[in-house]
Write an enzyme that holds these catalytic residues in place. Structure first.
Site, PDB file in Angstrom:
ATOM      1  N   LYS A   9       0.842  -1.197   0.000  1.00  0.00           N
ATOM      2  CA  LYS A   9       0.000   0.000   0.000  1.00  0.00           C
ATOM      3  C   LYS A   9       0.871   1.238   0.000  1.00  0.00           C
ATOM      4  CE  LYS A   9      -0.770   0.886   4.936  1.00  0.00           C
ATOM      5  NZ  LYS A   9      -1.786   1.149   5.944  1.00  0.00           N
ATOM      6  N   SER A  25      -8.096   4.972 -15.050  1.00  0.00           N
ATOM      7  CA  SER A  25      -6.972   4.512 -14.246  1.00  0.00           C
ATOM      8  C   SER A  25      -6.526   5.531 -13.208  1.00  0.00           C
ATOM      9  CB  SER A  25      -5.780   4.122 -15.121  1.00  0.00           C
ATOM     10  OG  SER A  25      -5.265   5.276 -15.755  1.00  0.00           O
ATOM     11  N   THR A  57      -9.550   0.487  -9.561  1.00  0.00           N
ATOM     12  CA  THR A  57      -9.114   0.873 -10.897  1.00  0.00           C
ATOM     13  C   THR A  57      -7.803   0.141 -11.152  1.00  0.00           C
ATOM     14  OG1 THR A  57      -8.731   2.741 -12.399  1.00  0.00           O
ATOM     15  CG2 THR A  57      -7.958   3.008 -10.120  1.00  0.00           C
ATOM     16  N   TYR A  58      -6.989   0.638 -12.054  1.00  0.00           N
ATOM     17  CA  TYR A  58      -5.676   0.046 -12.282  1.00  0.00           C
ATOM     18  C   TYR A  58      -4.621   1.146 -12.296  1.00  0.00           C
ATOM     19  CZ  TYR A  58      -6.508   1.469 -17.137  1.00  0.00           C
ATOM     20  OH  TYR A  58      -6.789   2.190 -18.269  1.00  0.00           O
ATOM     21  N   GLY A  73     -10.570   9.345 -15.413  1.00  0.00           N
ATOM     22  CA  GLY A  73     -11.798   8.763 -15.942  1.00  0.00           C
ATOM     23  C   GLY A  73     -12.949   8.893 -14.961  1.00  0.00           C
ATOM     24  N   ALA A  74     -13.841   7.921 -14.999  1.00  0.00           N
ATOM     25  CA  ALA A  74     -15.040   7.967 -14.154  1.00  0.00           C
ATOM     26  C   ALA A  74     -14.697   8.076 -12.674  1.00  0.00           C
ATOM     27  CB  ALA A  74     -15.901   6.731 -14.404  1.00  0.00           C
ATOM     28  N   ALA A  75     -13.569   7.502 -12.272  1.00  0.00           N
ATOM     29  CA  ALA A  75     -13.169   7.562 -10.859  1.00  0.00           C
ATOM     30  C   ALA A  75     -12.897   8.992 -10.396  1.00  0.00           C
ATOM     31  CB  ALA A  75     -11.932   6.689 -10.625  1.00  0.00           C
TER      32      ALA A  75
END
Length: 126
Positions: A9, A25, A57-58, A73-75
């Site tokens: 993390k 992403s 996400t990635y 993006g959407a995130a």
């Protein structure tokens, strides 16, 4: 049986960009990716400490040493510039490997610069 454990993390990183009109992403300073052991295109979970949002996400690589943490993006609807987030990646291992495994924990300052790493967390006091 396979167990899913925290692999690594990046703790309390600061969101530097939120780019809605990007393909998707999370762009992460390449140095932090390497230190944490997160691979480009690996699935990551993001926990927004500021808002309480949680999403997956990635990872993609941002310039090494840039301090960039960009939610794309959407995130981008789920995090804002300045939010504190925790970025986690998980892995699977069998019970024997799990008994020996320790995650890589990466800690950063307000500018997303490495302060220290460790392989364990302190026990939580009651």
């Amino acid at each position: 049986m396979l167990l899913t454990l925290l692999k690594c993390k990046i703790h309390r990183a600061t969101v530097t960009h939120a780019e809605l009109h990007y393909e998707g992403s999370c762009a992460i300073d390449g140095r932090l990716l390497d230190i944490a052991g997160i691979r480009e295109y690996e699935r990551i979970d993001i926990y927004d400490v500021t808002s309480g949002e949680r999403f997956s996400t990635y990872a993609i690589r941002a310039d090494e040493g840039s301090g960039v943490i960009s939610i794309n993006g959407a995130a981008a609807h789920k995090a804002q510039v300045g939010d504190l987030i925790i970025i986690c990646a998980y892995g699977q291992c069998d019970e024997a490997e799990a008994a020996r495994f320790k995650p890589t924990l990466v800690y950063v300052d307000a500018d997303n610069r490495l302060t220290h790493t460790t392989r364990s967390t302190a026990k939580q006091a009651a």
